[in-house]
Design an enzyme around this catalytic site. Structure first.
Site, mmCIF file in Angstrom:
data_model
loop_
_atom_site.group_PDB
_atom_site.id
_atom_site.type_symbol
_atom_site.label_atom_id
_atom_site.label_comp_id
_atom_site.label_asym_id
_atom_site.label_seq_id
_atom_site.Cartn_x
_atom_site.Cartn_y
_atom_site.Cartn_z
ATOM 1 C CB CYS A 189 4.673 -2.005 -1.667
ATOM 2 S SG CYS A 189 5.166 -1.745 -3.391
ATOM 3 C CB CYS A 246 -9.542 -3.644 -15.252
ATOM 4 S SG CYS A 246 -8.478 -2.663 -14.167
ATOM 5 C CB CYS A 293 2.385 -5.254 -0.784
ATOM 6 S SG CYS A 293 1.692 -6.418 -1.984
ATOM 7 N NE ARG A 343 -13.375 -0.286 -8.356
ATOM 8 C CZ ARG A 343 -12.646 -0.260 -9.455
ATOM 9 N NH1 ARG A 343 -11.344 -0.379 -9.386
ATOM 10 N NH2 ARG A 343 -13.208 -0.125 -10.632
ATOM 11 C CB CYS A 348 -9.740 -5.966 -12.214
ATOM 12 S SG CYS A 348 -8.177 -5.123 -11.927
ATOM 13 C CB CYS A 376 6.079 -8.751 -5.699
ATOM 14 S SG CYS A 376 6.351 -7.189 -6.555
ATOM 15 C CB CYS A 380 -8.107 2.054 -12.642
ATOM 16 S SG CYS A 380 -8.568 1.538 -10.978
HETATM 17 N N1 SAM Z 1 2.089 -5.117 -8.551
HETATM 18 C C1 SAM Z 1 1.279 -4.152 -9.183
HETATM 19 C C2 SAM Z 1 1.496 -2.769 -8.632
HETATM 20 O O1 SAM Z 1 1.942 -2.617 -7.513
HETATM 21 O O2 SAM Z 1 1.179 -1.821 -9.354
HETATM 22 C C3 SAM Z 1 -0.191 -4.478 -9.177
HETATM 23 C C4 SAM Z 1 -0.839 -5.094 -7.949
HETATM 24 S S1 SAM Z 1 -0.795 -4.147 -6.450
HETATM 25 C C5 SAM Z 1 -1.284 -5.356 -5.271
HETATM 26 C C6 SAM Z 1 -2.178 -3.067 -6.609
HETATM 27 C C7 SAM Z 1 -2.499 -2.142 -5.457
HETATM 28 O O3 SAM Z 1 -3.068 -2.865 -4.390
HETATM 29 C C8 SAM Z 1 -1.394 -1.375 -4.813
HETATM 30 O O4 SAM Z 1 -0.985 -0.252 -5.553
HETATM 31 C C9 SAM Z 1 -2.025 -0.968 -3.488
HETATM 32 O O5 SAM Z 1 -2.667 0.290 -3.620
HETATM 33 C C10 SAM Z 1 -3.083 -2.047 -3.254
HETATM 34 N N2 SAM Z 1 -2.751 -2.846 -2.063
HETATM 35 C C11 SAM Z 1 -1.790 -3.779 -1.959
HETATM 36 N N3 SAM Z 1 -1.739 -4.298 -0.717
HETATM 37 C C12 SAM Z 1 -2.708 -3.658 -0.004
HETATM 38 C C13 SAM Z 1 -3.128 -3.739 1.359
HETATM 39 N N4 SAM Z 1 -2.551 -4.553 2.234
HETATM 40 N N5 SAM Z 1 -4.150 -2.947 1.754
HETATM 41 C C14 SAM Z 1 -4.741 -2.106 0.876
HETATM 42 N N6 SAM Z 1 -4.368 -1.986 -0.422
HETATM 43 C C15 SAM Z 1 -3.353 -2.743 -0.856
HETATM 44 C C1 DTB Z 2 -6.492 -1.398 -6.006
HETATM 45 O O1 DTB Z 2 -6.292 -0.164 -5.873
HETATM 46 N N1 DTB Z 2 -6.891 -2.208 -5.041
HETATM 47 C C2 DTB Z 2 -7.008 -3.563 -5.504
HETATM 48 C C3 DTB Z 2 -6.756 -3.409 -7.027
HETATM 49 N N2 DTB Z 2 -6.365 -2.046 -7.152
HETATM 50 C C4 DTB Z 2 -5.884 -4.331 -7.727
HETATM 51 C C5 DTB Z 2 -6.046 -4.506 -4.808
HETATM 52 C C6 DTB Z 2 -6.214 -4.520 -3.328
HETATM 53 C C7 DTB Z 2 -5.270 -5.532 -2.781
HETATM 54 C C8 DTB Z 2 -5.456 -5.750 -1.306
HETATM 55 C C9 DTB Z 2 -4.473 -6.712 -0.757
HETATM 56 C C10 DTB Z 2 -4.566 -8.104 -1.300
HETATM 57 O O2 DTB Z 2 -5.675 -8.666 -1.440
HETATM 58 O O3 DTB Z 2 -3.514 -8.704 -1.576
HETATM 59 FE FE1 SF4 Z 3 4.684 -5.915 -5.674
HETATM 60 FE FE2 SF4 Z 3 2.734 -5.625 -3.906
HETATM 61 FE FE3 SF4 Z 3 4.268 -3.547 -4.509
HETATM 62 FE FE4 SF4 Z 3 2.513 -4.505 -6.370
HETATM 63 S S1 SF4 Z 3 2.016 -3.558 -4.398
HETATM 64 S S2 SF4 Z 3 4.669 -3.928 -6.684
HETATM 65 S S3 SF4 Z 3 2.582 -6.700 -5.846
HETATM 66 S S4 SF4 Z 3 4.967 -5.454 -3.507
#
Ligand code: SAM
Ligand code: DTB
Ligand code: SF4
Length: 355
Positions: free
Chosen positions: A71, A142, A74, A274, A111, A67, A202
């Site tokens: 973030c 979702c 992430c 959730r 989802c 990506c 959501c």
């Molecule tokens: N890329 C898209 C976005 O950012 O909207 C969708 C997937 S993204 C992984 C969805 C959500 O996962 C993020 O907004 C964040 O709240 C959650 N997330 C990602 N990495 C995480 C982590 N290490 N711990 C907890 N939540 C995480």
């Molecule tokens: C959300 O708020 N939490 C989920 C879902 N929406 C997509 C994702 C959590 C991702 C946690 C880190 C991972 O597994 O990569």
């Molecule tokens: Fe990309 Fe992760 Fe940010 Fe979603 S949360 S936009 S997958 S870097």
């Protein structure tokens, strides 16, 4: 020890829908004695839900890693070295196979997540095909694909998408320390496109990023004062992944996490709250406190997107020990056989509990 706020410091928690919450009210809720806060949240929970029911969703990463966003939490951001291998968008058939398995395991909502900043227009027909076919299995759908334009949201709605997940992630005044590649307003715009297209939202965030209590209140304030409360509010506890900038952040006090859940429940009384990422490292007792504070939804299955989640046996045992049962699919949903998470239900029967 800090002076405790008087128990009467916060407004009566009547469970009324409000969009005019004030930061000072949320802070007063955070300051309440823990037992009083839980009592208020549990009272609101009972006004709108059966507190023994928990909605259960299954998550699949349909496009993993690589990506371009930054973030800081992430593992899927290309710029961090986290060991996540970038993969292309899965084929519809491969997604369907996973959806069939999820349904067989008892899932009612499926989802699909993609590590995109936003989908390209050419991706939309491929994702739309996945949505149509997953829905045809009798599952609620979702997706979480990043930012959406209004036409993209319309196209996904036309394909049958029920929910779109897009998080605010943190408070407006902390956001700039976590994400630099898109603005808070971009998130609000996507949520508006999703609502205008007629999909359910959501939307939640992550705690344990190093934010202050005031900033946790700021996240909840931003969520509760959206033009419509999200239908689902995922509260994620940071899963610390080596290679991300937030790896090594001081752990949030577990009671502060429960307080955050409780205040989400009080301020968004009709929403599904959730208990999202971070459950794998939580004790059963901490999860039980979260359910007592008003959480009524989880992700079920051994994996989130790239990180772990409790295995199904542990969740089945937890539901049985706590006398919880999976929430049935909404009546309007065409669900052949009334998919209500059969394996958890069976387990609860086996333990002599009503399902
Ligand atoms: N890329 C898209 C976005 O950012 O909207 C969708 C997937 S993204 C992984 C969805 C959500 O996962 C993020 O907004 C964040 O709240 C959650 N997330 C990602 N990495 C995480 C982590 N290490 N711990 C907890 N939540 C995480
Ligand atoms: C959300 O708020 N939490 C989920 C879902 N929406 C997509 C994702 C959590 C991702 C946690 C880190 C991972 O597994 O990569
Ligand atoms: Fe990309 Fe992760 Fe940010 Fe979603 S949360 S936009 S997958 S870097």
């Amino acid at each position: 020890m800090s002076a405790q706020a008087p128990i009467t410091a916060s407004p009566a928690s009547t469970g009324a829908i409000r969009h005019d919450w004030q930061q000072s009210e949320l802070l007063a809720l955070f300051e309440l004695p823990f037992t009083e806060l839980l009592h208020r949240a549990a009272s609101v929970h009972r006004q709108h839900f059966d507190p023994a029911e928990v909605q259960v969703s299954t998550l699949l990463s349909v496009k993993t890693g690589g990506c371009p966003e930054d973030c800081a939490y992430c593992p899927q951001a290309q710029r961090y070295h986290t060991g996540v291998d970038a993969q292309k968008l899965m084929s519809t058939e491969a997604v369907l196979e996973k959806a069939r398995q999820a349904k067989a395991a008892g899932a009612s909502r499926f989802c699909m997540g993609a590590a995109w900043r936003s989908p390209k227009d050419r991706d939309i027909p491929k994702v739309a095909a996945m949505i149509r076919e997953v829905k045809a299995l009798g599952l609620e759908t979702c997706a979480t694909l990043g930012m959406l334009s209004a036409p993209q949201a319309d196209a996904l709605k036309s394909a049958g998408l029920d929910y779109y997940n897009h998080n605010l992630d943190t408070a407006p005044d902390f956001y700039g320390q976590i994400i630099h590649t898109r603005e808070y307003q971009d998130r609000l715009d996507t949520l508006e496109h999703v609502r205008d297209a007629g999909m359910k939202t959501c939307c939640g965030g992550i705690v344990g990023l190093g934010e202050s209590r005031a900033q946790r209140a700021g996240l909840l304030l931003a969520l509760a004062n959206l033009p419509a409360h999200p239908d689902s509010v995922p509260i994620n506890r940071l899963v610390q992944v080596e290679g991300t900038p937030l790896h090594g952040t001081a752990e949030l006090d577990p009671f502060e996490f429960v307080r955050t859940i409780a205040i989400a429940r009080i301020t968004m009384p009709h929403s599904m709250v959730r208990l999202s990422a971070g459950r794998e490292s939580m004790s059963d007792e901490l999860q039980a406190l979260c359910f007592a504070a008003g959480a009524n939804s989880i992700f079920y299955g051994e994996k989130l997107l790239t990180t772990g989640n409790p295995d199904v046996e542990r969740d089945q045992a937890l539901f049985a020990r706590l006398g919880l049962r999976p929430m049935p699919v909404e009546p309007a949903m065409p669900a052949p056989g009334g998919t209500v998470h059969a394996d958890i239900v069976e387990h609860n029967h086996a333990c002599g509990r009503a399902a």
